[in-house]
Design a protein around this motif. Structure first.
Motif, short mmCIF file in Angstrom:
data_model
loop_
_atom_site.label_atom_id
_atom_site.label_comp_id
_atom_site.label_asym_id
_atom_site.label_seq_id
_atom_site.Cartn_x
_atom_site.Cartn_y
_atom_site.Cartn_z
N PHE A 220 0.83 -1.24 0.10
CA PHE A 220 0.03 0.11 0.04
C PHE A 220 0.71 1.20 0.03
CE2 PHE A 220 -2.84 -3.39 1.63
CZ PHE A 220 -3.92 -3.16 0.71
N ALA A 221 2.28 1.18 0.49
CA ALA A 221 3.07 2.37 0.49
C ALA A 221 3.33 2.72 -0.98
CB ALA A 221 4.12 1.95 1.24
N GLN A 222 3.63 1.43 -1.67
CA GLN A 222 3.83 1.58 -3.16
C GLN A 222 2.77 2.12 -3.89
OE1 GLN A 222 5.01 -2.09 -4.86
NE2 GLN A 222 4.41 -2.00 -6.88
N LEU A 223 1.51 1.70 -3.53
CA LEU A 223 0.46 2.30 -4.35
C LEU A 223 0.20 3.90 -3.88
CD1 LEU A 223 -2.40 -0.42 -3.52
CD2 LEU A 223 -1.33 0.23 -5.86
N GLY A 224 0.46 4.16 -2.98
CA GLY A 224 0.54 5.68 -2.37
C GLY A 224 1.69 6.43 -3.22
N SER A 225 2.62 5.79 -3.30
CA SER A 225 3.67 6.49 -4.12
C SER A 225 3.21 6.65 -5.66
CB SER A 225 5.09 5.63 -3.93
OG SER A 225 6.21 6.10 -4.88
#
Length: 414
Positions: A220-225
């Motif tokens: 989800f950090a990847q998606l946020g980025s």
């Protein structure tokens, strides 16, 4: 090198196109026979036509909302090396299994549950499939390959559909009940879907992916980025928002045309034959848009398609006779493939290739969110006012908003 040799399809491109041939059979089923089958189940339960149309649109909305939430995480997960093919295969087999089982329930609620599973799996497979375009072809060829995917999808899906239609129309003469005829049709489409998928599953290799070193540890950090990157790139951001609005009308027209026609009192046979005509018209039209993209910028062609769909939506508002539905079917066929295929290839060119899964996942949120919004608008307006046409009139305004935002996106690219 001649122009025809320059754009001659490779084996991998042909196999990618074959999946469009396979999944389009299910698409055609959803817009034709499945609403009719569901209508027969609701009539047995004593449901009115207005209530049936509302329930059907809500079911379409629920499935698209589920996929909207699942698409980006699934796409981000698939962007890692070696995962895309496995996830793609899982969605295909789950969707085909659901399609095969849809003919068994006797109650409308049980049918809807199975349908929702099949449709969600089908839509998730398209998130992965669309993100594969950058792996199977080049930017220069993407418009043409994408257009041919839709074109052959339209004409190829007609083969199992005709068999299903013949079973529906003449199954009684062979001693089959209407339910049994429909059930056999669902099995045929499921088998077709899987068989057409096998060449791509066998040959596809993921060329663009995120390496473990460059990947965020938290999904989800990847998606946020990625979301931040999309917002910073105004061309991408504005296109995604524009896509949300104009594809709303496209998907709503595709998914609810048969149900809308049934609610207006048109005969099932006439509706099915008209939509079959749509497939035959869409085949050369999609190929034509692919050829036109070699000469004209896809931004111009997409704009033309949006304007045309606005006119189609207005025409649907005033539709009163079955001949009008035939005119509508031909008009949709002329522009359906162009707006879908060119949007897909245009987006492929403006995003990072290694993050195509998650970018298409977010695009799918807009596509499916728009699909859900359109279905819910129709359901709400029909239920509140009791007027079937008013919802279509509201949908037409989304094409205007989509066109304005799309042209703003194009200006950001200059």
């Amino acid at each position: 090198m001649s122009q025809s040799e320059k754009f001659k399809l490779t084996k991998l491109e042909r196999n990618w196109i074959l999946y469009d041939v396979g999944n389009s059979a299910f698409t055609l089923l959803v817009s034709t026979l499945i609403p009719i089958f569901f209508n027969s189940l609701t009539k047995e339960a004593g449901m009115s036509d207005t209530r049936y149309l509302s329930v059907w649109n809500v079911a379409l909305a629920v499935s698209t909302i589920i996929v909207a939430f699942m698409g980006p995480p699934l796409g981000a997960f698939a962007d890692k090396k070696g995962r895309k093919k496995k996830i793609f295969a899982a969605t295909i087999f789950l969707g085909a299994a659901g399609c095969l089982l849809m003919g068994f329930p006797d109650k409308w609620m049980a049918f809807l549950i199975i349908f929702l599973i099949a449709r969600c799996a089908y839509q998730l497979s398209l998130v992965i499939y669309d993100s594969m375009l950058g792996d199977v072809t080049t930017d220069e060829r993407s418009d043409d390959v994408s257009s041919q995917g839709y074109a052959f999808g339209y004409i190829g899906s007609v083969i199992p559909f005709i068999v299903c239609l013949l079973l529906y129309l003449f199954g009684g003469k062979m001693g089959l009940s209407e339910k049994m005829s429909m059930a056999l049709g669902f099995v045929i489409v499921a088998v077709w879907w899987v068989v057409m998928s096998l060449p791509l599953l066998k040959m596809y290799k993921q060329r663009n992916y995120i390496t473990e070193e460059n990947a965020e540890k938290n999904l989800f950090a990847q998606l946020g980025s990625t979301l931040k990157d999309m917002y910073k790139d105004k061309r991408v951001f504005l296109f995604v928002v524009a896509f949300f609005f104009y594809i709303d009308g496209v998907y709503t027209i595709i998914n609810t045309s048969t149900a809308y026609g049934k609610a207006l009192g048109f005969t099932s046979t006439s509706l099915l034959l008209a939509l079959l005509l749509t497939q035959f018209v869409a085949f050369p039209s999609a190929l034509l848009f692919g050829r036109l993209a070699r000469k004209y910028r896809s931004e111009i062609l997409i704009s033309v398609c949006i304007i045309a769909y606005f006119g189609i939506a207005l025409f649907a508002v005033f539709m009163t006779r079955q001949i009008h539905f035939w005119i509508l079917a031909v008009s949709v066929g002329c522009f359906q493939g162009g707006i879908q295929s060119l949007s897909r290839s245009y987006f492929t060119r403006i995003i990072p290739a290694e993050k195509s899964g998650q970018y298409f996942g977010f695009l799918d949120i807009c596509g499916k969110g728009a699909d859900a919004l359109g279905s819910l608008v129709l359901a709400a307006v029909t239920t509140v006012t009791g007027e079937k046409r008013l919802g279509v009139a509201v949908i037409s305004s989304f094409f205007v908003i989509g066109l304005v935002l799309f042209r703003m996106s194009v200006k950001k690219a200059r």
